[in-house]
Design a protein around this motif. Structure first.
Motif, PDB file in Angstrom:
ATOM      1  N   ASP A  51       0.804  -1.221   0.000  1.00  0.00           N
ATOM      2  CA  ASP A  51       0.000   0.000   0.000  1.00  0.00           C
ATOM      3  C   ASP A  51       0.838   1.273   0.000  1.00  0.00           C
ATOM      4  N   ARG A  52       2.153   1.153   0.288  1.00  0.00           N
ATOM      5  CA  ARG A  52       3.021   2.342   0.277  1.00  0.00           C
ATOM      6  C   ARG A  52       4.164   2.231  -0.731  1.00  0.00           C
ATOM      7  N   THR A  53       4.159   1.196  -1.560  1.00  0.00           N
ATOM      8  CA  THR A  53       5.202   1.045  -2.580  1.00  0.00           C
ATOM      9  C   THR A  53       5.017   2.084  -3.675  1.00  0.00           C
ATOM     10  N   LYS A  54       6.105   2.712  -4.094  1.00  0.00           N
ATOM     11  CA  LYS A  54       6.040   3.679  -5.184  1.00  0.00           C
ATOM     12  C   LYS A  54       5.978   2.955  -6.524  1.00  0.00           C
ATOM     13  N   ASN A  55       5.168   3.501  -7.433  1.00  0.00           N
ATOM     14  CA  ASN A  55       5.022   2.887  -8.750  1.00  0.00           C
ATOM     15  C   ASN A  55       6.346   2.836  -9.503  1.00  0.00           C
ATOM     16  N   ASP A  56       7.170   3.886  -9.346  1.00  0.00           N
ATOM     17  CA  ASP A  56       8.432   3.883 -10.098  1.00  0.00           C
ATOM     18  C   ASP A  56       9.392   2.811  -9.585  1.00  0.00           C
ATOM     19  N   VAL A  57       9.233   2.402  -8.324  1.00  0.00           N
ATOM     20  CA  VAL A  57      10.047   1.301  -7.806  1.00  0.00           C
ATOM     21  C   VAL A  57       9.654  -0.003  -8.496  1.00  0.00           C
ATOM     22  N   LEU A  58       8.356  -0.232  -8.640  1.00  0.00           N
ATOM     23  CA  LEU A  58       7.891  -1.422  -9.365  1.00  0.00           C
ATOM     24  C   LEU A  58       8.372  -1.395 -10.808  1.00  0.00           C
ATOM     25  N   GLU A  59       8.285  -0.237 -11.445  1.00  0.00           N
ATOM     26  CA  GLU A  59       8.719  -0.124 -12.842  1.00  0.00           C
ATOM     27  C   GLU A  59      10.219  -0.356 -12.975  1.00  0.00           C
ATOM     28  N   ASN A  60      10.995   0.192 -12.050  1.00  0.00           N
ATOM     29  CA  ASN A  60      12.449  -0.012 -12.093  1.00  0.00           C
ATOM     30  C   ASN A  60      12.808  -1.468 -11.841  1.00  0.00           C
ATOM     31  N   ALA A  61      12.069  -2.116 -10.935  1.00  0.00           N
ATOM     32  CA  ALA A  61      12.310  -3.536 -10.682  1.00  0.00           C
ATOM     33  C   ALA A  61      11.994  -4.347 -11.929  1.00  0.00           C
ATOM     34  N   SER A  62      10.897  -3.997 -12.588  1.00  0.00           N
ATOM     35  CA  SER A  62      10.523  -4.699 -13.818  1.00  0.00           C
ATOM     36  C   SER A  62      11.606  -4.538 -14.885  1.00  0.00           C
TER      37      SER A  62
END
Length: 200
Positions: free
Chosen positions: A158-169
């Motif tokens: 619920d507090r993860t930043k979208n850009d962190v998910l995108e960078n991980a991807s």
């Protein structure tokens, strides 16, 4: 990314397989575990994985030697994460244990390092509940063994930043994984839920 050091925090079956994949793709890899006996088991699993890849002609003898020189093991939490831009956490499927692991990692890891939990069924919001920087914690559910099966399901809390998910991807794609980002977190992610439905 300039710094190409990654950490496998936990060298069990999944952690050793993740490490094998990272090493194979040219990343300097640190494998952490709680004692030397577990690290010895992790080293043996990693070497067995590479022996299999050699037998299957995926790598040759020169590449094997290069790969085996590309990782190190440690029981020192600080040494394990202080230089890593990406930390693959592979602890047991238990909220309290994972929260303790996250706390230990955050004491020493760079503030911008992504922490990816190899959970197969837990909620990232709960894993990251007490974290100092919950915005950089994600779920990265691999399929076993990760060094052979490309799928990895990514989930934020619920507090993860979208850009962190995108960078991980982007990171996973750069090492030939096939990441799928969930639109919202769910117990069991996608494939496990589908498997259980098919099983029933």
């Amino acid at each position: 990314m300039v710094n190409r050091v990654v950490t496998c925090y936990g060298g069990g079956l999944i952690g050793s397989s993740w490490a094998t994949h990272f090493i194979l793709k040219g990343l300097s890899t640190i494998v952490y575990d709680i004692d030397n006996e577990k690290l010895k088991e992790a080293e043996e699993r990693i070497k067995d994985n590479f022996d299999f890849l050699l037998e299957q002609n995926v790598i040759d003898d020169i590449e094997l030697e290069e790969c085996l020189n590309r990782f190190k093991v440690t029981t020192d939490k600080k040494v394990a994460v202080r230089d890593s831009f990406f930390i693959q956490e592979n602890g047991p499927e238990n909220y309290e244990i994972k929260r303790k692991i996250i706390s230990d990692i955050e004491k020493f890891a760079p503030k911008d390092a992504i922490i990816a939990s190899s959970t197969s069924g837990l909620l990232i919001s709960e894993i990251a509940r007490d974290a100092e920087n919950p915005e950089r914690i994600i779920g990265a559910h691999p399929y076993n063994p990760p060094h052979l099966i490309p799928l990895v399901e990514l989930s934020g809390g619920d507090r993860t930043k979208n850009d962190v998910l995108e960078n991980a991807s982007k990171f996973y794609k750069s090492i030939d994984k096939e990441p799928v980002i969930l639109k919202k977190e769910a117990l069991g992610f996608i494939s496990n839920r589908l498997q259980m439905a098919l099983y029933r």
